[in-house]
Design an enzyme around this catalytic site. Structure first.
Site, PDB file in Angstrom:
ATOM      1  N   PRO A   2       5.790  -4.624  -2.505  1.00 45.68           N
ATOM      2  CA  PRO A   2       6.701  -3.565  -2.302  1.00 45.68           C
ATOM      3  C   PRO A   2       5.966  -2.335  -1.354  1.00 45.68           C
ATOM      4  CG  PRO A   2       6.713  -3.901  -4.667  1.00 45.68           C
ATOM      5  CD  PRO A   2       5.705  -4.688  -3.990  1.00 45.68           C
ATOM      6  N   GLU A   3       6.675  -1.560  -0.529  1.00 45.19           N
ATOM      7  CA  GLU A   3       6.151  -0.790   0.465  1.00 45.19           C
ATOM      8  C   GLU A   3       6.359   0.683  -0.147  1.00 45.19           C
ATOM      9  OE1 GLU A   3       6.231  -1.297   4.541  1.00 45.19           O
ATOM     10  OE2 GLU A   3       6.433  -3.421   4.364  1.00 45.19           O
ATOM     11  N   LYS A  52       1.172   3.252  -2.325  1.00 45.53           N
ATOM     12  CA  LYS A  52       1.802   2.234  -3.192  1.00 45.53           C
ATOM     13  C   LYS A  52       1.380   2.368  -4.589  1.00 45.53           C
ATOM     14  CE  LYS A  52       1.814  -1.145   0.802  1.00 45.53           C
ATOM     15  NZ  LYS A  52       1.348  -2.437   1.228  1.00 45.53           N
ATOM     16  N   ARG A 138      -8.895   8.806  -1.571  1.00 45.97           N
ATOM     17  CA  ARG A 138      -9.090   7.676  -0.938  1.00 45.97           C
ATOM     18  C   ARG A 138      -7.938   7.258   0.000  1.00 45.97           C
ATOM     19  NH1 ARG A 138     -11.393   6.326  -5.948  1.00 45.97           N
ATOM     20  NH2 ARG A 138      -9.629   4.908  -6.327  1.00 45.97           N
ATOM     21  N   ARG A 275      -3.226 -11.119   7.971  1.00 47.49           N
ATOM     22  CA  ARG A 275      -1.603 -10.861   7.753  1.00 47.49           C
ATOM     23  C   ARG A 275      -0.993 -11.573   8.447  1.00 47.49           C
ATOM     24  NH1 ARG A 275      -1.042  -6.235   4.396  1.00 47.49           N
ATOM     25  NH2 ARG A 275       1.244  -7.003   4.126  1.00 47.49           N
TER      26      ARG A 275
END
Length: 286
Positions: A2-3, A52, A138, A275
């Site tokens: 999921p984005e 996320k 982060r 990716r």
């Protein structure tokens, strides 16, 4: 995976159905028993999405804490009103409460008991306030957050020799953007995903950022990723709608070999930073 738009939708929905109430927490599969014990009896005072990562802030009870969930590739939530069903399968965390907030989802009824189940997450843990702050520190700029700093993200992108596609996927630079938004926003900008970040102009970055904000807000509203402009929609072009488990109308994502909706060139596919990546060789010259 999921984005960011999905995580922001979950944060709002969980606030509506559980927010302001004391929860009963359990771990039917047994992998989060200690954490669930700390959450039981605590009150969910706030929910938050950052990239996320989904954060629930619990106070009181047997200790409370900040619950962090990262769904990863296989994680998912299920929920419903009333008493929870008998546990089936590997439920990492079950929460039962009665929220007080407004919600535009199908189960909106403030004050009514509601259950939320979490299965198969990449991460499910309790953080201290300091640990949650460190996590935020982060992460890069989240296009869906009002505290995002696109200028700082742009500086990092434009100092780097790495390909732009890889930089947009780096969660320490831009948080919440995944493969679909990356491929689509670069197509809409007419920029090849292999372009080194340092070759991007400041104006190009601002246009990319503004487009990310608009597309991801639309994703929050619709619950799916739509990136195609009205003139390229199926009804406008007389083409069949896209059929894909990810849903939504897109230009290049998972359309390898199919004609570009703008120029007709076959959509190309390759790999970048381990990716899959998609682009139009004509509309996005290298």
């Amino acid at each position: 995976m999921p984005e960011g738009h999905t995580i922001h939708r979950l944060a709002a929905h969980h606030d509506a159905v559980l927010g302001g109430s004391q929860v009963v927490a359990s771990s039917p599969q047994g992998r989060f028993v200690a954490g669930a014990a700390r959450l039981s009896g605590a009150t969910l005072v706030a929910t938050e999405a950052y990239g996320k990562h989904l954060l629930h802030d619990y106070r009181g009870g047997s200790g409370g804490g900040i619950l962090r969930v990262h769904l990863g590739l296989y994680g998912m939530f299920a929920d419903g009103p009333g008493a929870p069903p008998e546990p089936v399968g590997q439920i990492r965390l079950r929460l039962v409460g009665a929220g007080t907030g407004p919600d535009d989802g199908p189960h909106a009824e403030p004050g009514r008991q509601h259950w939320v189940d979490l299965r198969g997450p990449a991460a499910c843990e309790l953080l201290t306030v300091a640990e949650a702050d460190a996590l935020r520190g982060r992460l890069g700029a989240d296009p869906l957050r009002t505290d995002a700093d696109p200028a700082a993200a742009g500086e990092r992108v434009r100092r780097s020799a790495k390909p732009l596609g890889a930089l947009l996927l780096d969660q320490s630079i831009v948080a919440g953007v995944g493969l679909v938004y990356t491929t689509e926003v670069l197509f809409r900008a007419g920029i090849a995903p292999t372009l080194p970040g340092r070759k991007l102009t400041a104006d190009q970055w601002l246009r990319i950022w503004a487009d990310l904000v608009a597309l991801m807000r639309l994703g929050v509203d619709r619950g799916r990723i739509d990136t195609v402009r009205d003139v390229h929609l199926p009804e406008a072009m007389g083409r069949a709608p896209r059929v894909d488990r990810h849903g939504g109308e897109v230009y290049v994502y998972r359309r390898a070999g199919q004609p570009c909706l703008l120029c007709g060139t076959a959509v190309a596919a390759g790999t970048l930073a381990a990716r899959n990546l998609y682009w139009c060789p004509t509309c996005q010259p290298g």
